[in-house]
Scaffold this motif. Structure first.
Motif, PDB file in Angstrom:
ATOM      1  N   LEU A   2       0.799  -1.227   0.000  1.00 36.40           N
ATOM      2  CA  LEU A   2       0.000   0.000   0.000  1.00 36.40           C
ATOM      3  C   LEU A   2       0.835   1.282   0.000  1.00 36.40           C
ATOM      4  O   LEU A   2       0.467   2.240  -0.667  1.00 36.40           O
ATOM      5  CB  LEU A   2      -0.982  -0.003   1.158  1.00 36.40           C
ATOM      6  CG  LEU A   2      -2.021   1.105   1.166  1.00 36.40           C
ATOM      7  CD1 LEU A   2      -2.845   1.096  -0.114  1.00 36.40           C
ATOM      8  CD2 LEU A   2      -2.929   0.990   2.361  1.00 36.40           C
ATOM      9  N   PRO A   3       1.977   1.357   0.689  1.00 39.25           N
ATOM     10  CA  PRO A   3       2.752   2.608   0.655  1.00 39.25           C
ATOM     11  C   PRO A   3       3.195   3.019  -0.750  1.00 39.25           C
ATOM     12  O   PRO A   3       3.431   4.187  -1.002  1.00 39.25           O
ATOM     13  CB  PRO A   3       3.959   2.309   1.548  1.00 39.25           C
ATOM     14  CG  PRO A   3       3.489   1.256   2.474  1.00 39.25           C
ATOM     15  CD  PRO A   3       2.546   0.413   1.660  1.00 39.25           C
ATOM     16  N   GLU A   4       3.330   2.072  -1.658  1.00 36.09           N
ATOM     17  CA  GLU A   4       3.764   2.398  -3.018  1.00 36.09           C
ATOM     18  C   GLU A   4       2.635   2.911  -3.902  1.00 36.09           C
ATOM     19  O   GLU A   4       2.864   3.388  -5.004  1.00 36.09           O
ATOM     20  CB  GLU A   4       4.393   1.163  -3.685  1.00 36.09           C
ATOM     21  CG  GLU A   4       5.742   0.785  -3.103  1.00 36.09           C
ATOM     22  CD  GLU A   4       5.606  -0.095  -1.861  1.00 36.09           C
ATOM     23  OE1 GLU A   4       4.569  -0.758  -1.719  1.00 36.09           O
ATOM     24  OE2 GLU A   4       6.522  -0.109  -1.041  1.00 36.09           O
ATOM     25  N   ILE A   5       1.396   2.800  -3.451  1.00 29.54           N
ATOM     26  CA  ILE A   5       0.249   3.219  -4.259  1.00 29.54           C
ATOM     27  C   ILE A   5       0.016   4.709  -4.066  1.00 29.54           C
ATOM     28  O   ILE A   5      -0.271   5.164  -2.961  1.00 29.54           O
ATOM     29  CB  ILE A   5      -1.011   2.410  -3.894  1.00 29.54           C
ATOM     30  CG1 ILE A   5      -0.780   0.933  -4.188  1.00 29.54           C
ATOM     31  CG2 ILE A   5      -2.225   2.937  -4.661  1.00 29.54           C
ATOM     32  CD1 ILE A   5      -1.895   0.029  -3.741  1.00 29.54           C
ATOM     33  N   ASP A   6       0.141   5.487  -5.147  1.00 26.77           N
ATOM     34  CA  ASP A   6      -0.108   6.922  -5.054  1.00 26.77           C
ATOM     35  C   ASP A   6      -1.298   7.360  -5.891  1.00 26.77           C
ATOM     36  O   ASP A   6      -1.711   8.499  -5.848  1.00 26.77           O
ATOM     37  CB  ASP A   6       1.129   7.727  -5.437  1.00 26.77           C
ATOM     38  CG  ASP A   6       1.615   7.427  -6.842  1.00 26.77           C
ATOM     39  OD1 ASP A   6       1.031   6.571  -7.519  1.00 26.77           O
ATOM     40  OD2 ASP A   6       2.606   8.052  -7.257  1.00 26.77           O
ATOM     41  N   GLU A   7      -1.882   6.441  -6.652  1.00 26.76           N
ATOM     42  CA  GLU A   7      -3.070   6.743  -7.451  1.00 26.76           C
ATOM     43  C   GLU A   7      -3.945   5.495  -7.535  1.00 26.76           C
ATOM     44  O   GLU A   7      -3.448   4.386  -7.687  1.00 26.76           O
ATOM     45  CB  GLU A   7      -2.680   7.170  -8.864  1.00 26.76           C
ATOM     46  CG  GLU A   7      -3.893   7.465  -9.746  1.00 26.76           C
ATOM     47  CD  GLU A   7      -3.519   7.775 -11.187  1.00 26.76           C
ATOM     48  OE1 GLU A   7      -4.051   8.755 -11.712  1.00 26.76           O
ATOM     49  OE2 GLU A   7      -2.716   7.025 -11.772  1.00 26.76           O
ATOM     50  N   LEU A   8      -5.258   5.704  -7.404  1.00 23.17           N
ATOM     51  CA  LEU A   8      -6.225   4.636  -7.603  1.00 23.17           C
ATOM     52  C   LEU A   8      -7.075   4.978  -8.811  1.00 23.17           C
ATOM     53  O   LEU A   8      -7.435   6.146  -9.015  1.00 23.17           O
ATOM     54  CB  LEU A   8      -7.163   4.488  -6.398  1.00 23.17           C
ATOM     55  CG  LEU A   8      -6.601   3.983  -5.096  1.00 23.17           C
ATOM     56  CD1 LEU A   8      -7.708   3.984  -4.038  1.00 23.17           C
ATOM     57  CD2 LEU A   8      -6.027   2.591  -5.249  1.00 23.17           C
ATOM     58  N   ILE A   9      -7.391   3.991  -9.606  1.00 21.17           N
ATOM     59  CA  ILE A   9      -8.361   4.151 -10.682  1.00 21.17           C
ATOM     60  C   ILE A   9      -9.475   3.170 -10.374  1.00 21.17           C
ATOM     61  O   ILE A   9      -9.275   1.953 -10.414  1.00 21.17           O
ATOM     62  CB  ILE A   9      -7.732   3.880 -12.058  1.00 21.17           C
ATOM     63  CG1 ILE A   9      -6.570   4.839 -12.302  1.00 21.17           C
ATOM     64  CG2 ILE A   9      -8.802   4.023 -13.154  1.00 21.17           C
ATOM     65  CD1 ILE A   9      -5.775   4.530 -13.555  1.00 21.17           C
ATOM     66  N   VAL A  10     -10.628   3.720 -10.005  1.00 22.72           N
ATOM     67  CA  VAL A  10     -11.753   2.906  -9.563  1.00 22.72           C
ATOM     68  C   VAL A  10     -12.772   2.831 -10.687  1.00 22.72           C
ATOM     69  O   VAL A  10     -13.277   3.867 -11.144  1.00 22.72           O
ATOM     70  CB  VAL A  10     -12.397   3.501  -8.292  1.00 22.72           C
ATOM     71  CG1 VAL A  10     -13.554   2.644  -7.829  1.00 22.72           C
ATOM     72  CG2 VAL A  10     -11.353   3.657  -7.195  1.00 22.72           C
ATOM     73  N   LYS A  11     -13.045   1.617 -11.127  1.00 26.64           N
ATOM     74  CA  LYS A  11     -14.032   1.401 -12.187  1.00 26.64           C
ATOM     75  C   LYS A  11     -15.279   0.804 -11.552  1.00 26.64           C
ATOM     76  O   LYS A  11     -15.184  -0.137 -10.768  1.00 26.64           O
ATOM     77  CB  LYS A  11     -13.474   0.441 -13.237  1.00 26.64           C
ATOM     78  CG  LYS A  11     -12.212   0.975 -13.897  1.00 26.64           C
ATOM     79  CD  LYS A  11     -11.581  -0.055 -14.784  1.00 26.64           C
ATOM     80  CE  LYS A  11     -10.260   0.472 -15.334  1.00 26.64           C
ATOM     81  NZ  LYS A  11      -9.555  -0.534 -16.128  1.00 26.64           N
ATOM     82  N   GLY A  12     -16.407   1.399 -11.860  1.00 25.32           N
ATOM     83  CA  GLY A  12     -17.654   0.933 -11.272  1.00 25.32           C
ATOM     84  C   GLY A  12     -18.701   0.656 -12.336  1.00 25.32           C
ATOM     85  O   GLY A  12     -18.738   1.310 -13.379  1.00 25.32           O
ATOM     86  N   HIS A  13     -19.513  -0.344 -12.064  1.00 25.18           N
ATOM     87  CA  HIS A  13     -20.622  -0.677 -12.953  1.00 25.18           C
ATOM     88  C   HIS A  13     -21.802  -1.032 -12.070  1.00 25.18           C
ATOM     89  O   HIS A  13     -21.630  -1.742 -11.079  1.00 25.18           O
ATOM     90  CB  HIS A  13     -20.244  -1.849 -13.860  1.00 25.18           C
ATOM     91  CG  HIS A  13     -21.111  -1.956 -15.055  1.00 25.18           C
ATOM     92  ND1 HIS A  13     -22.350  -2.545 -15.023  1.00 25.18           N
ATOM     93  CD2 HIS A  13     -20.939  -1.521 -16.319  1.00 25.18           C
ATOM     94  CE1 HIS A  13     -22.902  -2.490 -16.228  1.00 25.18           C
ATOM     95  NE2 HIS A  13     -22.064  -1.865 -17.030  1.00 25.18           N
ATOM     96  N   PRO A  14     -22.995  -0.555 -12.386  1.00 24.80           N
ATOM     97  CA  PRO A  14     -24.145  -0.758 -11.501  1.00 24.80           C
ATOM     98  C   PRO A  14     -24.701  -2.183 -11.546  1.00 24.80           C
ATOM     99  O   PRO A  14     -25.883  -2.410 -11.785  1.00 24.80           O
ATOM    100  CB  PRO A  14     -25.163   0.263 -12.024  1.00 24.80           C
ATOM    101  CG  PRO A  14     -24.843   0.405 -13.469  1.00 24.80           C
ATOM    102  CD  PRO A  14     -23.345   0.254 -13.557  1.00 24.80           C
ATOM    103  N   VAL A  15     -23.825  -3.175 -11.306  1.00 23.97           N
ATOM    104  CA  VAL A  15     -24.231  -4.579 -11.289  1.00 23.97           C
ATOM    105  C   VAL A  15     -23.461  -5.286 -10.175  1.00 23.97           C
ATOM    106  O   VAL A  15     -22.273  -5.037  -9.990  1.00 23.97           O
ATOM    107  CB  VAL A  15     -23.898  -5.268 -12.642  1.00 23.97           C
ATOM    108  CG1 VAL A  15     -24.129  -6.761 -12.568  1.00 23.97           C
ATOM    109  CG2 VAL A  15     -24.701  -4.659 -13.766  1.00 23.97           C
ATOM    110  N   VAL A  16     -24.111  -6.145  -9.439  1.00 21.69           N
ATOM    111  CA  VAL A  16     -23.442  -6.977  -8.448  1.00 21.69           C
ATOM    112  C   VAL A  16     -23.475  -8.400  -8.969  1.00 21.69           C
ATOM    113  O   VAL A  16     -24.526  -8.921  -9.308  1.00 21.69           O
ATOM    114  CB  VAL A  16     -24.144  -6.894  -7.073  1.00 21.69           C
ATOM    115  CG1 VAL A  16     -23.509  -7.856  -6.092  1.00 21.69           C
ATOM    116  CG2 VAL A  16     -24.099  -5.477  -6.551  1.00 21.69           C
ATOM    117  N   ALA A  17     -22.295  -9.016  -9.054  1.00 20.56           N
ATOM    118  CA  ALA A  17     -22.209 -10.377  -9.584  1.00 20.56           C
ATOM    119  C   ALA A  17     -21.322 -11.224  -8.686  1.00 20.56           C
ATOM    120  O   ALA A  17     -20.105 -11.161  -8.778  1.00 20.56           O
ATOM    121  CB  ALA A  17     -21.655 -10.352 -11.008  1.00 20.56           C
ATOM    122  N   GLY A  18     -21.910 -11.960  -7.780  1.00 19.40           N
ATOM    123  CA  GLY A  18     -21.136 -12.864  -6.933  1.00 19.40           C
ATOM    124  C   GLY A  18     -20.570 -12.201  -5.699  1.00 19.40           C
ATOM    125  O   GLY A  18     -20.895 -11.072  -5.355  1.00 19.40           O
TER     126      GLY A  18
END
Length: 53
Positions: A2-18
């Motif tokens: 986690l300390p090496e992570i300086d950017e997150l790219i969060v992809k979302g879709h309005p579906v729950v699967a599993g």
């Protein structure tokens, strides 16, 4: 890892699967990220770019 992570790219879709899988393991230690850009698509999907605070 986690300390090496300086950017997150969060992809979302309005579906729950599993059940899904955990993105991180270990102790619960909140890490702040600030949304800096977002894009929405006609099918309801979104992509949000976040920088570490």
């Amino acid at each position: 890892m986690l300390p090496e992570i300086d950017e997150l790219i969060v992809k979302g879709h309005p579906v729950v699967a599993g059940d899904g899988i955990s993105a991180f393991t270990g102790a619960f230690r909140p890490t702040l990220f600030t949304p800096v850009r977002s894009r929405s698509f006609g099918n309801g999907a979104t992509v949000t770019w976040c920088d570490r605070t």
